[in-house]
Design a protein around this motif. Structure first.
Motif, PDB file in Angstrom:
ATOM      1  N   PHE A 122      27.598 -18.069 -82.535  1.00 53.74           N
ATOM      2  CA  PHE A 122      27.110 -18.530 -83.845  1.00 53.74           C
ATOM      3  C   PHE A 122      25.881 -19.427 -83.766  1.00 53.74           C
ATOM      4  N   GLY A 123      25.389 -19.699 -82.568  1.00 56.84           N
ATOM      5  CA  GLY A 123      24.230 -20.570 -82.433  1.00 56.84           C
ATOM      6  C   GLY A 123      24.643 -21.988 -82.089  1.00 56.84           C
ATOM      7  N   LYS A 124      23.803 -22.655 -81.319  1.00 54.72           N
ATOM      8  CA  LYS A 124      24.158 -23.977 -80.795  1.00 54.72           C
ATOM      9  C   LYS A 124      24.372 -25.011 -81.898  1.00 54.72           C
ATOM     10  N   MET A 125      23.440 -25.083 -82.846  1.00 53.00           N
ATOM     11  CA  MET A 125      23.531 -26.099 -83.892  1.00 53.00           C
ATOM     12  C   MET A 125      24.790 -25.916 -84.735  1.00 53.00           C
ATOM     13  N   ALA A 126      25.081 -24.686 -85.142  1.00 48.24           N
ATOM     14  CA  ALA A 126      26.253 -24.418 -85.987  1.00 48.24           C
ATOM     15  C   ALA A 126      27.546 -24.768 -85.254  1.00 48.24           C
ATOM     16  N   VAL A 127      27.641 -24.362 -83.999  1.00 45.25           N
ATOM     17  CA  VAL A 127      28.848 -24.636 -83.215  1.00 45.25           C
ATOM     18  C   VAL A 127      29.033 -26.139 -83.020  1.00 45.25           C
ATOM     19  N   LEU A 128      27.949 -26.840 -82.724  1.00 43.89           N
ATOM     20  CA  LEU A 128      28.048 -28.282 -82.501  1.00 43.89           C
ATOM     21  C   LEU A 128      28.462 -29.024 -83.773  1.00 43.89           C
ATOM     22  N   ILE A 129      27.896 -28.637 -84.900  1.00 47.99           N
ATOM     23  CA  ILE A 129      28.254 -29.290 -86.162  1.00 47.99           C
ATOM     24  C   ILE A 129      29.739 -29.110 -86.462  1.00 47.99           C
ATOM     25  N   VAL A 130      30.217 -27.879 -86.326  1.00 50.08           N
ATOM     26  CA  VAL A 130      31.637 -27.594 -86.591  1.00 50.08           C
ATOM     27  C   VAL A 130      32.525 -28.350 -85.601  1.00 50.08           C
ATOM     28  N   LEU A 131      32.138 -28.339 -84.335  1.00 52.90           N
ATOM     29  CA  LEU A 131      32.945 -28.992 -83.303  1.00 52.90           C
ATOM     30  C   LEU A 131      32.990 -30.502 -83.488  1.00 52.90           C
ATOM     31  N   VAL A 132      31.844 -31.099 -83.767  1.00 52.66           N
ATOM     32  CA  VAL A 132      31.766 -32.550 -83.956  1.00 52.66           C
ATOM     33  C   VAL A 132      32.578 -32.982 -85.180  1.00 52.66           C
ATOM     34  N   LEU A 133      32.447 -32.251 -86.272  1.00 53.54           N
ATOM     35  CA  LEU A 133      33.211 -32.585 -87.479  1.00 53.54           C
ATOM     36  C   LEU A 133      34.710 -32.419 -87.239  1.00 53.54           C
TER      37      LEU A 133
END
Length: 282
Positions: A122-133
């Motif tokens: 899904f792309g680095k930014m999208a995955v990181l946002i979901v994971l961090v939240l």
């Protein structure tokens, strides 16, 4: 979004997982845990080991988290069972894990750019946002549970916890294991982001975490709505943006450690001046 800004935000999100982990020991337990300088690269090296064995990146990341929890348990054992002072227990764990990290893969630097990562779908930014939240919401929910309240109480008043018939040592163990599990998760995420692992990647990482927490507390100190985990998240992104701005202004990447130290000194000095003013006015 410019390349530098995107990389800065991505690294800020990765470091927000780190700062959330350190928030547990630094702010909640009041435990000076230096073992994070060992568990951060531990997460990266364990991830590398399993990905090289052909394991999926998701499972390799999970194994990194479990390894970090084990690192936290070592610090707990040294501090509580062997009666070694907290700061020394963390240093000993960090020192031990340096050799462990080298042993895991047999070398100090490993390239991972040709392997799959959890960012691929899904792309680095999208995955990181979901994971961090997800990490933030899970931690907020945990801290509102009975175990979470007792963990907070352990940091505030161990005597109160003992008077309730509970073991404060048990909650120190839980806090240290969760903290270092999150730190290792951050290390595994960083390894996948930069495409390699290196034995030095944990050096001064505690400064990054503390800077993020201090910045979050300072900038958002007048807000009574934001939770500590949110402050840590915002602080981590702000910290990386300050560093990115410094690079954009022409400073060399080799100056980043000095910049990190100056950021911490500046925000601590600002906090201390404000505290002194409040005491004088009172």
């Amino acid at each position: 979004m410019s390349g530098l800004l995107q990389v800065t935000i991505e690294q800020g999100l990765i470091f927000s997982v780190l700062s959330t982990g350190v928030y547990i020991t630094y702010k909640i337990l009041d435990f000076p845990d230096l073992s994070v300088e060992g568990t951060f690269p531990l997460g990266a090296f364990v991830f590398a080991k399993f990905i090289l064995l052909g394991v999926s990146p998701e499972l390799a990341t999970l194994m990194a988290v479990l390894a970090g929890a084990a690192g936290g348990f070592i610090t707990y054992t040294l501090n509580i069972k062997f009666k070694i002072k907290a700061i020394l227990a963390g240093i000993l764990t960090m020192t031990l894990l340096y050799s462990v990290n080298l042993r895991i893969n047999g070398k100090s630097n490993i390239g991972l750019s040709s392997f799959e990562t959890i960012y691929d779908s899904f792309g680095k930014m999208a995955v990181l946002i979901v994971l961090v939240l997800t990490v933030k919401l899970l931690m907020d929910r945990f801290l509102k549970s009975e175990t979470g309240y007792l963990l907070i109480a352990t940091g505030d008043n161990e005597t109160l916890v003992k008077s309730l018939g509970q073991s404060s040592d048990k909650y120190k163990m839980i806090g240290l294991m969760i903290s270092n599990a999150l730190v290792s998760l951050s290390g595994a995420l960083m390894a996948q982001s930069q495409g390699f692992v290196d034995i030095t990647m944990g050096n001064s990482i505690i400064v990054v975490a503390l800077a993020s927490i201090i910045i979050g507390d300072t900038v958002m100190q007048k807000s009574s709505i934001l939770k500590g985990t949110t402050r840590a998240l915002i602080g981590a992104v702000a910290y990386k943006m300050i560093g990115g701005l410094a690079i954009e202004m022409g400073l060399a990447p080799t100056d980043l450690k000095a910049i990190s130290a100056l950021i911490v000194i500046g925000f601590l000095a600002y906090n201390n001046v404000n505290i002194s003013k409040v005491k004088k006015s009172a």
